[in-house]
Scaffold this motif. Sequence first.
Motif, PDB file in Angstrom:
ATOM      1  N   UNK A   1      34.954  -8.881   4.156  1.00  0.00           N
ATOM      2  CA  UNK A   1      34.315  -7.863   3.316  1.00  0.00           C
ATOM      3  C   UNK A   1      35.172  -6.596   3.292  1.00  0.00           C
ATOM      4  N   UNK A   2      35.688  -6.195   4.469  1.00  0.00           N
ATOM      5  CA  UNK A   2      36.514  -4.985   4.538  1.00  0.00           C
ATOM      6  C   UNK A   2      37.774  -5.109   3.695  1.00  0.00           C
ATOM      7  N   UNK A   3      38.263  -6.334   3.508  1.00  0.00           N
ATOM      8  CA  UNK A   3      39.476  -6.538   2.714  1.00  0.00           C
ATOM      9  C   UNK A   3      39.269  -6.211   1.239  1.00  0.00           C
ATOM     10  N   UNK A   4      38.014  -6.050   0.814  1.00  0.00           N
ATOM     11  CA  UNK A   4      37.712  -5.674  -0.572  1.00  0.00           C
ATOM     12  C   UNK A   4      37.839  -4.175  -0.793  1.00  0.00           C
ATOM     13  N   UNK A   5      38.181  -3.452   0.256  1.00  0.00           N
ATOM     14  CA  UNK A   5      38.189  -1.994   0.229  1.00  0.00           C
ATOM     15  C   UNK A   5      38.996  -1.415  -0.933  1.00  0.00           C
ATOM     16  N   UNK A   6      40.199  -1.927  -1.166  1.00  0.00           N
ATOM     17  CA  UNK A   6      41.070  -1.333  -2.179  1.00  0.00           C
ATOM     18  C   UNK A   6      40.473  -1.425  -3.579  1.00  0.00           C
ATOM     19  N   UNK A   7      39.654  -2.433  -3.815  1.00  0.00           N
ATOM     20  CA  UNK A   7      39.065  -2.616  -5.137  1.00  0.00           C
ATOM     21  C   UNK A   7      37.733  -1.897  -5.299  1.00  0.00           C
ATOM     22  N   UNK A   8      37.036  -1.612  -4.197  1.00  0.00           N
ATOM     23  CA  UNK A   8      35.671  -1.095  -4.279  1.00  0.00           C
ATOM     24  C   UNK A   8      35.550   0.340  -3.781  1.00  0.00           C
TER      25      UNK A   8
ATOM     26  N   UNK B   1      27.818  -0.795   0.820  1.00  0.00           N
ATOM     27  CA  UNK B   1      27.052   0.343   0.301  1.00  0.00           C
ATOM     28  C   UNK B   1      27.410   0.600  -1.162  1.00  0.00           C
ATOM     29  N   UNK B   2      28.703   0.589  -1.483  1.00  0.00           N
ATOM     30  CA  UNK B   2      29.116   0.799  -2.875  1.00  0.00           C
ATOM     31  C   UNK B   2      28.598  -0.306  -3.783  1.00  0.00           C
ATOM     32  N   UNK B   3      28.620  -1.534  -3.288  1.00  0.00           N
ATOM     33  CA  UNK B   3      28.075  -2.650  -4.075  1.00  0.00           C
ATOM     34  C   UNK B   3      26.579  -2.438  -4.300  1.00  0.00           C
TER      35      UNK B   3
END
Length: 366
Positions: free
Chosen positions: A120-127, A306-308
Amino acid sequence: MNASGNCIWDSWSESEDEEDIEILIIERRQYKMHERLDHFNKWDDIDFFRRFRFRKETVANILELIRPKLFRSRNITPMAKLLITLRFYALGTMLISVGDFFGVCKTTVCLVVRRVSSAIASLRKDIIKMPDSDEEMAEASYAFYNLAKFPRTIGAIDCTHVKIQSPGGDNAEHFRNRKGYFSLNVQSVSSANLKFLNIVARWPGSCHDQTIFNNSVLKMKLERKDYKKYIVVADSGYSNTPYMATPLLECTNQVEQLYNESIIRSRNVVERKYGVWKRRFPVLSLQMRIKTETVQDVIVATAVLHNIAVDFNEEIPPNELEANIPPIESFDVARIAPDNRNNVRTELLAGYFPALLQSNTSLNTS
């Protein structure tokens, strides 16, 4: 679990307290397979939301985002892995309690939470990202302007502490904050609608907010004017600069009072965001008894989630009394000495806010 079916100790899991030592010294016994329920289909929408802090539709979308990053397992489905992790975030309790809920051993929960959090943390750059185009920056500034008429603002910055267990070793005391407990001091930037725009989750609890900012990529980008004329707002624990505005420590006239009222109301979004974030994920308010490196992944993963949640218009979960979640603590950050040289506060007090006061424009938006 090893090849013979025994449940063995995983060094990543909770530190070796009396219970863990007991696990290590008792004779290994045959692991018993427990019934594994289909929690996605078992609960109705209301009960599912209370247990996992998201609606089923949102969970299904999250799974599709991380599915390619999940490790393969014959015994646990990708959905079960995600739900195990969300249940840990929602409880912030002993890993073995989460395992009992799903019918898996503690070691399995350790592995699942660690790897799913990393995915999940790896999605950081996109989200989690700052506005980078002229259109995005203008839109972000307009949203802040509608809050309290503060101009040119694209984000509000502040830090919050996340409790951890003592990491041990020679540097353990670096993680003890001014309140006396061990923590990570997490810096983030909030949008006007309470989303994470930037997050730094690697500094020990004893570090000052300004120190974290001084060593951040965000400061570098602000200094080289990646965000052009736009600024961020902060509290008095940060320095006034051409790209960061902070409140006045004392007001001597109406213009200064108007300035302080506007910036305080604009900066308040980051405090509100932390409140919603920690209410959705109680694990952030309760002491995490896992390795510090994994705590960092959990912090970033919950920020992504949280952003999602904001994007999917998720409701704020109810305040579960049985969770005994402590209130969000406020820290008296050491105030930075005022700097009256070239900075955005001096500029706004000299031009924008006197004009705003003369126009008798109320800060209340329609």
